[in-house]
Design an enzyme around this catalytic site. Structure first.
Site, PDB file in Angstrom:
ATOM      1  N   LYS A 130       0.844  -1.204   0.000  1.00  0.00           N
ATOM      2  CA  LYS A 130       0.000   0.000   0.000  1.00  0.00           C
ATOM      3  C   LYS A 130       0.874   1.247   0.000  1.00  0.00           C
ATOM      4  O   LYS A 130       1.763   1.398   0.827  1.00  0.00           O
ATOM      5  CB  LYS A 130      -0.913   0.036   1.229  1.00  0.00           C
ATOM      6  CG  LYS A 130      -1.979   1.117   1.084  1.00  0.00           C
ATOM      7  CD  LYS A 130      -2.687   1.431   2.374  1.00  0.00           C
ATOM      8  CE  LYS A 130      -2.034   2.517   3.179  1.00  0.00           C
ATOM      9  NZ  LYS A 130      -1.924   3.815   2.493  1.00  0.00           N
TER      10      LYS A 130
ATOM     11  N   CYS B 296      13.811  10.727   7.559  1.00  0.00           N
ATOM     12  CA  CYS B 296      13.742  10.180   8.918  1.00  0.00           C
ATOM     13  C   CYS B 296      15.045  10.360   9.678  1.00  0.00           C
ATOM     14  O   CYS B 296      15.054  10.504  10.887  1.00  0.00           O
ATOM     15  CB  CYS B 296      13.380   8.704   8.845  1.00  0.00           C
ATOM     16  SG  CYS B 296      14.480   7.770   7.766  1.00  0.00           S
TER      17      CYS B 296
ATOM     18  N   GLU C 183      10.133   0.510  10.628  1.00  0.00           N
ATOM     19  CA  GLU C 183      11.151   1.553  10.400  1.00  0.00           C
ATOM     20  C   GLU C 183      10.460   2.885  10.637  1.00  0.00           C
ATOM     21  O   GLU C 183       9.648   3.318   9.817  1.00  0.00           O
ATOM     22  CB  GLU C 183      11.674   1.474   8.957  1.00  0.00           C
ATOM     23  CG  GLU C 183      12.439   0.217   8.636  1.00  0.00           C
ATOM     24  CD  GLU C 183      13.821   0.157   9.270  1.00  0.00           C
ATOM     25  OE1 GLU C 183      14.301   1.188   9.787  1.00  0.00           O
ATOM     26  OE2 GLU C 183      14.412  -0.931   9.251  1.00  0.00           O
TER      27      GLU C 183
ATOM     28  N   GLU D  76       9.818  14.861  16.223  1.00  0.00           N
ATOM     29  CA  GLU D  76      10.252  14.934  14.831  1.00  0.00           C
ATOM     30  C   GLU D  76       9.491  16.038  14.093  1.00  0.00           C
ATOM     31  O   GLU D  76       8.267  16.085  14.135  1.00  0.00           O
ATOM     32  CB  GLU D  76       9.968  13.577  14.173  1.00  0.00           C
ATOM     33  CG  GLU D  76      10.526  13.437  12.791  1.00  0.00           C
ATOM     34  CD  GLU D  76      10.233  12.059  12.196  1.00  0.00           C
ATOM     35  OE1 GLU D  76       9.120  11.537  12.400  1.00  0.00           O
ATOM     36  OE2 GLU D  76      11.126  11.519  11.522  1.00  0.00           O
TER      37      GLU D  76
END
Ligand code: NAD
Length: 476
Positions: free
Chosen positions: A166, A276, A242, A376
């Site tokens: 997806k 990331c 991850e 983040e």
């Protein structure tokens, strides 16, 4: 979407719009996978599994090679589709080429699918067999869609699994084009299914589906936890995660300053900070802090060429969409409120083009407990703080729930290795920083940055069960 070998619309005909973040114009209408579509894709993958796994890796590799060649042929088109979906400049889009490389690599790596054998148990021969899980689900993010598409699907397929992948609702276009190439490559129906749509329903259904036996996810920590919960509640499928990061770079006063500036700046600049492992927290030894900040400011402001991501000169695109843009601005405002010193940028109006551009932004002396130090941002916003001692630098670098990538800049090898050992991070750079990574090293996070490792030498392992076999021998 590609379900059971056919290119299809959503079963209820519904689509969603993808907007070009540089212009806010519609770039495309994309099918929104329904629950029915998702279940159909899993059922197709399940039906295709016995024949695909029995085919043997050398024959499976032929399909991967074909797909690699087709992706290479269409690399410019693929780059343009990412540019108009999530704003990555075509000048920095090398991911079609690297995706093709992933398919080539795994097509050739199959002889490493191996178990072990021993005669350590008297009267027996023992062995382990490595076998595929069955149906594997792959859920990918929007920041580097083509990379994650390939790095997850290639190892899952070569090891004999069938897959349902997806894409992210923010960046489905390039992969939708590649789905057509998958069909052209002639994969048997049901082996390789590609869905587009939001997390709910399709992502959630994959996470809780009883016929999905392993799931590899790259995305936010928030979604990773939801997926883990669904897996635990249902069939305890194997989950590889991850997730996000808040990567520190530690610069000691004996470091090569010019290189440290250039590399930490590039880490923030690449993909407009939507990476990331971007080194979004820089800790500089106080003796060189002034010099470092001055050079970093000049480097950051002079190297950024923002503009239409389709222009070859552009190296700084917009944030991926309105939500991301607002998200980054809210962090900038929270940093201002925290008492941090704004040293560069700080506004969302870099361009007058109506796009979601954010200026390269630097904050100094940000409180360690501030929201922007802990969470983040996923944008071109870096905080530069200072430290006096090695011990203090390590403590500050580790004071986060993330642990994806960290770096240390120093000429003192003993200090570098002491710091490396102390850092709570899945990846550490010495005199280099992200996105610099080595092809043959595992990639993944400590702490809240994830679970498991991916990479050339780990990803096939992720998609293979271990079966222990003990065979008793008759006495002579
Ligand atoms: P996200 O978690 O919002 O979405 C990722 C994917 O999950 C999308 O396909 C989305 O549709 C799907 N999803 C959303 N809700 C779901 C649910 N309830 N169940 C199942 N699937 C669901 O993440 P994002 O915004 O697309 O990506 C950015 C994040 O990804 C950042 O946090 C970044 O750090 C992280 N990331 C990590 C790595 C890594 O290798 N560690 C690499 C790239 C990005």
């Amino acid at each position: 979407m590609l379900i059971d070998g056919e290119l299809v619309e959503a079963s209820d005909g519904k689509t969603f719009s993808v907007y070009n973040p540089a212009t806010r114009e519609v770039s495309g209408e994309v099918p929104e996978a329904t629950a029915d579509d998702t279940n159909r894709a899993v059922a197709a993958a399940k039906a295709a599994f016995p024949a695909w796994s029995a085919l043997g890796p050398a024959k499976r590799a032929v399909y991967l090679k074909k797909l690699a060649a087709l992706i290479r042929e269409h690399r410019d088109e693929i780059a343009k589709l990412d540019a108009v979906a999530m704003g990555m400049p075509v000048s920095t889009h090398f991911f079609a080429e690297s995706a093709a490389g992933q398919y080539d690599h795994y097509a050739e790596a199959w002889p490493h699918i191996q178990g072990q054998a021993s005669v350590n148990t008297p009267g027996h021969v023992t062995m382990t067999l490595r076998q595929p899980f069955g149906v594997v689900a792959l859920i990918i993010p929007w920041n580097v869609p083509v990379h994650f598409f390939a790095s997850k699907s290639a190892p899952a397929l070569i090891t004999g699994n069938t897959i349902v992948l997806k894409t992210s609702e923010k960046a489905p276009l390039a992969v939708a084009r590649i789905a057509k190439l998958v069909k052209e490559a002639g994969f048997p129906p049901g082996v390789f299914n590609v869905l587009s749509g939001h997390g709910i329903p399709s992502g959630q259904i994959l996470s809780r589906h009883m016929d999905v036996r392993a799931l590899s996810f790259t995305g936010s920590s928030r979604t990773g936890k939801l997926i883990q919960e669904e897996a635990a509640r249902t069939n305890l499928k194997k989950v590889i995660l991850e997730l996000g990061g808040k990567s520190p770079a530690i610069i000691f006063d004996d470091a090569n300053l010019e290189k440290a500036v250039a590399q930490t700046r590039w880490s923030m600049q690449f993909n407009s900070g939507q990476v990331c492992m971007a080194n979004s927290r820089i800790y500089v030894q106080s003796t060189i802090a002034e010099k470092f900040v001055e050079q970093f400011k000049v480097s950051y402001s002079s190297s950024v060429k923002s503009g239409n991501p389709l222009d070859k000169e552009t190296n700084h695109g917009p944030q991926a969409d309105e939500l991301q843009y607002k998200h980054v601005l809210s962090y900038i405002n929270s940093a201002k409120d925290s008492g941090a010193t704004l040293a560069l940028g700080g506004s969302g109006k870099l361009e007058t083009s109506n796009g979601y551009f954010i200026e390269p932004t630097i904050f100094l002396n940000t409180p360690e407990e501030a929201k922007i130090t802990k969470e983040e941002v996923f944008g071109p916003v870096v905080i530069i703080n200072t430290f006096e001692t090695e011990k203090e630098a390590i403590a500050k670098a580790n004071d986060t729930e993330f642990g994806l990538y960290a770096s240390v800049f120093t000429k003192d090898i003993s200090r570098a290795m002491r710091v490396v050992q102390a850092l709570e991070s899945g990846y550490v750079g010495i005199n280099t920083t992200s996105p610099n990574t080595a092809y043959d090293l595992p990639f993944g996070g400590y702490k809240g940055s994830g679970q498991g490792r991916e990479g050339a030498l780990c990803s096939m392992d992720n998609f293979l069960e271990v079966k222990s076999v003990i065979m008793a021998l008759e006495e002579e």
